[in-house]
Write an enzyme that holds these catalytic residues in place. Structure first.
Site, PDB file in Angstrom:
ATOM      1  CB  SER A 237      -1.009  -0.080   1.429  1.00 45.62           C
ATOM      2  OG  SER A 237      -1.922   1.237   1.337  1.00 45.62           O
ATOM      3  CB  CYS A 238       1.923   3.669  -1.463  1.00 44.60           C
ATOM      4  SG  CYS A 238       1.070   3.659  -3.163  1.00 44.60           S
ATOM      5  N   GLY A 239       0.240   5.788  -1.002  1.00 46.47           N
ATOM      6  CA  GLY A 239      -0.845   7.107  -1.018  1.00 46.47           C
ATOM      7  C   GLY A 239      -2.054   6.663  -1.819  1.00 46.47           C
ATOM      8  N   GLY A 241      -1.533   4.027  -4.792  1.00 47.14           N
ATOM      9  CA  GLY A 241      -1.236   3.031  -5.471  1.00 47.14           C
ATOM     10  C   GLY A 241      -0.143   3.010  -6.405  1.00 47.14           C
ATOM     11  CD1 TRP A 266      -3.503   7.658   4.366  1.00 44.29           C
ATOM     12  CD2 TRP A 266      -3.770   5.695   5.088  1.00 44.29           C
ATOM     13  NE1 TRP A 266      -3.853   7.933   5.471  1.00 44.29           N
ATOM     14  CE2 TRP A 266      -3.932   6.493   6.044  1.00 44.29           C
ATOM     15  CE3 TRP A 266      -3.638   4.288   5.389  1.00 44.29           C
ATOM     16  CZ2 TRP A 266      -4.114   6.367   7.504  1.00 44.29           C
ATOM     17  CZ3 TRP A 266      -4.103   4.050   6.841  1.00 44.29           C
ATOM     18  CH2 TRP A 266      -4.283   5.142   7.698  1.00 44.29           C
TER      19      TRP A 266
END
Length: 281
Positions: A237-239, A241, A266
Protein backbone atom coordinates in the site's frame (compact mmCIF):
# COMPACT_ATOMS: atom_id res chain seq x y z
CA UNK A 1 22.20 -6.64 -18.58
CA UNK A 2 21.65 -7.06 -14.86
CA UNK A 3 20.89 -10.40 -13.26
CA UNK A 4 17.47 -9.24 -12.11
CA UNK A 5 14.99 -10.63 -14.69
CA UNK A 6 12.78 -7.56 -14.35
CA UNK A 7 15.52 -5.06 -15.21
CA UNK A 8 17.33 -4.11 -18.40
CA UNK A 9 20.47 -2.00 -18.55
CA UNK A 10 20.64 1.22 -20.59
CA UNK A 11 23.31 -0.31 -22.80
CA UNK A 12 21.22 -3.40 -23.55
CA UNK A 13 18.15 -1.31 -24.31
CA UNK A 14 20.21 0.89 -26.63
CA UNK A 15 21.24 -2.23 -28.59
CA UNK A 16 17.62 -3.27 -29.14
CA UNK A 17 16.03 0.16 -29.57
CA UNK A 18 13.88 0.44 -32.67
CA UNK A 19 13.56 -3.28 -33.29
CA UNK A 20 10.08 -4.68 -33.95
CA UNK A 21 8.38 -5.87 -30.80
CA UNK A 22 10.24 -3.48 -28.47
CA UNK A 23 8.08 -0.81 -26.80
CA UNK A 24 9.58 1.88 -24.58
CA UNK A 25 7.38 3.76 -22.12
CA UNK A 26 8.10 6.92 -20.14
CA UNK A 27 6.04 6.45 -16.97
CA UNK A 28 7.26 9.50 -15.08
CA UNK A 29 4.89 10.89 -12.47
CA UNK A 30 5.60 13.20 -9.54
CA UNK A 31 4.04 14.27 -6.28
CA UNK A 32 3.01 17.95 -6.14
CA UNK A 33 5.69 18.64 -3.52
CA UNK A 34 8.39 17.47 -5.94
CA UNK A 35 7.57 20.42 -8.21
CA UNK A 36 8.38 18.49 -11.36
CA UNK A 37 6.15 18.08 -14.39
CA UNK A 38 6.31 14.72 -16.11
CA UNK A 39 4.80 15.62 -19.47
CA UNK A 40 6.90 18.75 -19.83
CA UNK A 41 10.06 16.78 -19.06
CA UNK A 42 9.07 14.11 -21.59
CA UNK A 43 8.50 16.75 -24.27
CA UNK A 44 11.91 18.26 -23.51
CA UNK A 45 13.81 14.96 -23.76
CA UNK A 46 12.99 11.26 -23.83
CA UNK A 47 14.44 7.98 -25.05
CA UNK A 48 14.03 7.76 -28.84
CA UNK A 49 10.69 6.20 -29.71
CA UNK A 50 9.39 6.24 -26.14
CA UNK A 51 5.70 6.96 -25.63
CA UNK A 52 4.33 8.79 -22.59
CA UNK A 53 2.07 6.93 -20.18
CA UNK A 54 -0.12 9.40 -18.28
CA UNK A 55 -0.79 7.78 -14.91
CA UNK A 56 -3.42 10.37 -14.05
CA UNK A 57 -5.38 9.60 -17.22
CA UNK A 58 -5.23 5.82 -17.64
CA UNK A 59 -7.57 5.11 -14.73
CA UNK A 60 -11.12 3.97 -14.06
CA UNK A 61 -13.23 7.01 -14.97
CA UNK A 62 -16.07 5.79 -12.75
CA UNK A 63 -13.92 5.77 -9.58
CA UNK A 64 -13.32 8.64 -7.18
CA UNK A 65 -9.85 7.29 -6.33
CA UNK A 66 -7.00 9.22 -7.98
CA UNK A 67 -5.22 6.24 -9.59
CA UNK A 68 -7.95 3.63 -9.65
CA UNK A 69 -7.14 0.54 -11.66
CA UNK A 70 -8.60 0.99 -15.15
CA UNK A 71 -10.99 -1.50 -16.66
CA UNK A 72 -9.67 -3.98 -19.20
CA UNK A 73 -11.29 -1.94 -21.96
CA UNK A 74 -9.77 1.34 -20.82
CA UNK A 75 -6.30 -0.16 -20.44
CA UNK A 76 -6.44 -2.04 -23.75
CA UNK A 77 -7.54 1.10 -25.57
CA UNK A 78 -4.79 3.23 -23.98
CA UNK A 79 -2.05 0.68 -24.66
CA UNK A 80 -3.26 0.13 -28.20
CA UNK A 81 -3.20 3.86 -28.94
CA UNK A 82 0.39 3.93 -27.64
CA UNK A 83 1.22 1.24 -30.20
CA UNK A 84 1.81 -1.43 -27.56
CA UNK A 85 0.76 -5.07 -27.86
CA UNK A 86 0.59 -7.56 -25.02
CA UNK A 87 3.15 -9.67 -26.94
CA UNK A 88 5.77 -6.90 -27.05
CA UNK A 89 8.80 -6.62 -24.84
CA UNK A 90 7.86 -3.51 -22.87
CA UNK A 91 10.54 -1.38 -21.19
CA UNK A 92 9.33 1.19 -18.67
CA UNK A 93 11.32 4.04 -17.11
CA UNK A 94 10.86 7.24 -15.13
CA UNK A 95 12.71 10.49 -14.51
CA UNK A 96 13.80 9.67 -10.95
CA UNK A 97 15.35 6.29 -11.63
CA UNK A 98 12.93 4.12 -9.68
CA UNK A 99 9.84 5.88 -8.39
CA UNK A 100 6.73 5.80 -10.58
CA UNK A 101 7.77 3.38 -13.33
CA UNK A 102 7.14 0.25 -11.22
CA UNK A 103 3.42 1.11 -11.12
CA UNK A 104 3.22 0.96 -14.92
CA UNK A 105 5.44 -2.15 -14.95
CA UNK A 106 2.89 -3.68 -12.57
CA UNK A 107 -0.08 -2.48 -14.63
CA UNK A 108 1.17 -4.04 -17.84
CA UNK A 109 1.85 -7.30 -16.02
CA UNK A 110 -1.54 -7.50 -14.29
CA UNK A 111 -3.25 -6.85 -17.61
CA UNK A 112 -1.49 -9.77 -19.26
CA UNK A 113 1.77 -8.58 -20.83
CA UNK A 114 4.33 -11.37 -20.50
CA UNK A 115 7.64 -9.52 -20.90
CA UNK A 116 7.81 -6.22 -19.03
CA UNK A 117 11.12 -4.75 -17.88
CA UNK A 118 12.22 -1.67 -15.99
CA UNK A 119 15.15 0.39 -17.21
CA UNK A 120 17.80 -0.05 -14.52
CA UNK A 121 18.48 3.42 -13.14
CA UNK A 122 15.76 4.99 -15.28
CA UNK A 123 16.23 8.07 -17.44
CA UNK A 124 19.06 9.44 -15.25
CA UNK A 125 21.11 6.30 -15.97
CA UNK A 126 20.33 6.56 -19.68
CA UNK A 127 21.57 10.14 -19.75
CA UNK A 128 24.61 9.35 -17.60
CA UNK A 129 25.59 6.70 -20.15
CA UNK A 130 25.61 9.37 -22.86
CA UNK A 131 22.88 7.65 -24.84
CA UNK A 132 20.71 9.59 -27.32
CA UNK A 133 17.51 11.43 -26.49
CA UNK A 134 14.92 13.11 -28.67
CA UNK A 135 12.17 15.70 -28.42
CA UNK A 136 10.00 14.41 -31.26
CA UNK A 137 6.79 12.81 -30.00
CA UNK A 138 6.31 9.51 -31.84
CA UNK A 139 3.10 8.61 -33.65
CA UNK A 140 3.05 4.82 -33.40
CA UNK A 141 0.69 2.71 -35.46
CA UNK A 142 -2.23 1.47 -33.36
CA UNK A 143 -1.78 -1.99 -31.90
CA UNK A 144 -4.00 -4.59 -30.31
CA UNK A 145 -3.47 -5.16 -26.60
CA UNK A 146 -5.48 -8.11 -25.30
CA UNK A 147 -6.08 -7.09 -21.69
CA UNK A 148 -6.82 -9.87 -19.21
CA UNK A 149 -6.82 -8.58 -15.65
CA UNK A 150 -5.22 -10.79 -13.01
CA UNK A 151 -7.68 -9.99 -10.25
CA UNK A 152 -5.70 -12.04 -7.73
CA UNK A 153 -2.92 -9.43 -7.93
CA UNK A 154 -5.19 -6.64 -6.68
CA UNK A 155 -6.48 -6.19 -3.14
CA UNK A 156 -9.86 -4.60 -2.39
CA UNK A 157 -10.99 -2.53 0.59
CA UNK A 158 -13.04 -5.48 1.88
CA UNK A 159 -10.01 -7.77 1.75
CA UNK A 160 -7.87 -5.20 3.53
CA UNK A 161 -10.45 -4.89 6.31
CA UNK A 162 -10.41 -8.67 6.74
CA UNK A 163 -6.61 -8.83 6.91
CA UNK A 164 -6.41 -5.91 9.33
CA UNK A 165 -9.01 -7.53 11.58
CA UNK A 166 -7.98 -11.17 11.33
CA UNK A 167 -4.45 -11.27 9.92
CA UNK A 168 -3.49 -13.75 7.23
CA UNK A 169 -1.41 -11.42 5.08
CA UNK A 170 1.38 -9.01 5.87
CA UNK A 171 0.80 -5.35 4.99
CA UNK A 172 3.75 -3.26 3.78
CA UNK A 173 3.22 0.51 3.59
CA UNK A 174 5.53 2.33 1.17
CA UNK A 175 4.78 5.88 2.32
CA UNK A 176 7.42 7.96 4.12
CA UNK A 177 7.84 7.09 7.80
CA UNK A 178 6.44 10.41 9.04
CA UNK A 179 3.22 9.91 7.11
CA UNK A 180 2.96 6.31 8.31
CA UNK A 181 3.33 7.55 11.90
CA UNK A 182 0.77 10.30 11.46
CA UNK A 183 3.40 12.93 12.20
CA UNK A 184 2.99 14.55 8.78
CA UNK A 185 -0.34 15.49 7.18
CA UNK A 186 -1.60 13.63 4.18
CA UNK A 187 -1.34 15.58 0.91
CA UNK A 188 -4.99 14.98 0.02
CA UNK A 189 -7.80 16.80 1.81
CA UNK A 190 -10.10 14.71 4.00
CA UNK A 191 -7.62 11.85 4.41
CA UNK A 192 -6.73 10.99 8.00
CA UNK A 193 -3.10 10.66 9.05
CA UNK A 194 -1.64 7.40 10.30
CA UNK A 195 -1.62 3.78 9.15
CA UNK A 196 -3.58 0.53 9.17
CA UNK A 197 -3.28 -1.48 12.39
CA UNK A 198 -0.68 -4.20 11.95
CA UNK A 199 0.93 -2.61 8.89
CA UNK A 200 4.71 -2.43 8.57
CA UNK A 201 6.48 0.75 7.46
CA UNK A 202 8.72 0.10 4.45
CA UNK A 203 9.33 3.48 2.77
CA UNK A 204 10.53 3.06 -0.80
CA UNK A 205 13.72 4.95 0.06
CA UNK A 206 14.76 1.93 2.10
CA UNK A 207 14.66 -0.45 -0.88
CA UNK A 208 16.26 1.88 -3.43
CA UNK A 209 19.60 3.63 -3.66
CA UNK A 210 20.68 6.10 -6.31
CA UNK A 211 17.56 5.44 -8.37
CA UNK A 212 18.14 1.69 -8.40
CA UNK A 213 16.86 -1.32 -6.51
CA UNK A 214 19.17 -2.42 -3.70
CA UNK A 215 20.89 -5.82 -3.76
CA UNK A 216 18.86 -8.91 -2.84
CA UNK A 217 20.78 -9.20 0.43
CA UNK A 218 20.05 -5.58 1.34
CA UNK A 219 16.38 -5.99 0.39
CA UNK A 220 16.02 -9.03 2.64
CA UNK A 221 17.64 -7.14 5.50
CA UNK A 222 15.35 -4.16 4.95
CA UNK A 223 12.16 -6.19 4.96
CA UNK A 224 13.28 -8.22 7.97
CA UNK A 225 14.12 -5.04 9.91
CA UNK A 226 10.61 -3.76 9.14
CA UNK A 227 9.04 -6.99 10.40
CA UNK A 228 8.11 -8.32 6.96
CA UNK A 229 8.95 -11.86 5.88
CA UNK A 230 9.83 -11.36 2.18
CA UNK A 231 8.97 -14.98 1.37
CA UNK A 232 5.46 -14.94 2.88
CA UNK A 233 2.25 -13.43 1.42
CA UNK A 234 2.31 -9.62 1.36
CA UNK A 235 -0.02 -6.83 0.29
CA UNK A 236 1.50 -3.44 -0.48
CA UNK A 237 0.00 0.00 0.00
CA UNK A 238 1.06 3.64 -0.34
CA UNK A 239 -0.76 6.93 -0.86
CA UNK A 240 -2.69 6.23 -4.04
CA UNK A 241 -1.31 2.97 -5.40
CA UNK A 242 1.68 4.29 -7.38
CA UNK A 243 4.79 3.87 -5.24
CA UNK A 244 3.50 0.68 -3.57
CA UNK A 245 4.55 -1.04 -6.78
CA UNK A 246 8.20 -0.38 -5.89
CA UNK A 247 7.71 -2.85 -3.04
CA UNK A 248 5.99 -5.29 -5.42
CA UNK A 249 9.06 -5.10 -7.63
CA UNK A 250 11.42 -5.61 -4.70
CA UNK A 251 9.52 -8.63 -3.42
CA UNK A 252 9.13 -10.14 -6.89
CA UNK A 253 12.88 -9.73 -7.35
CA UNK A 254 13.35 -11.85 -4.23
CA UNK A 255 11.17 -14.58 -5.73
CA UNK A 256 7.94 -13.86 -3.87
CA UNK A 257 5.07 -14.73 -6.22
CA UNK A 258 2.29 -13.96 -3.70
CA UNK A 259 2.27 -10.17 -3.51
CA UNK A 260 -0.88 -8.12 -4.00
CA UNK A 261 -1.23 -4.36 -4.35
CA UNK A 262 -3.97 -2.47 -2.51
CA UNK A 263 -5.09 -0.21 -5.34
CA UNK A 264 -7.14 2.19 -3.21
CA UNK A 265 -4.23 2.49 -0.77
CA UNK A 266 -4.21 5.09 1.99
CA UNK A 267 -6.36 7.57 0.07
CA UNK A 268 -9.24 5.09 0.20
CA UNK A 269 -8.53 3.71 3.68
CA UNK A 270 -7.88 7.06 5.31
CA UNK A 271 -10.98 8.61 3.73
CA UNK A 272 -13.40 5.90 4.84
CA UNK A 273 -15.51 6.50 7.94
CA UNK A 274 -15.35 2.98 9.36
CA UNK A 275 -11.70 1.98 8.96
CA UNK A 276 -9.39 1.84 12.00
CA UNK A 277 -6.34 4.11 11.99
CA UNK A 278 -3.28 4.01 14.23
CA UNK A 279 -0.50 6.54 14.67
CA UNK A 280 3.06 6.29 15.91
CA UNK A 281 6.04 4.29 14.83
Amino acid sequence: MTQNPFLISPERLAETLGRPGIAVVDASWYLPAQNRFARAEYDAAHIPGAVFFDQDAVVDPASSQPHALPTETVFADAAGRMGISDTDTIVVYDGMGLFSAPRVWWLFRVFGAKDVRLLDGGFPAWQAAGLPVETEVPSPAPAQFNARLDRDAVASLDEMQTWVSNGGRQIADARPADRFAGEAPEPRAGVRAGHMPGAASVPIGLVTEGGRLKSPEALRDTFAAAGVDPDAPVVTSCGSGVTAAVLNLALASLGNADVKLYDGSWTEWGSAADTPVETGR
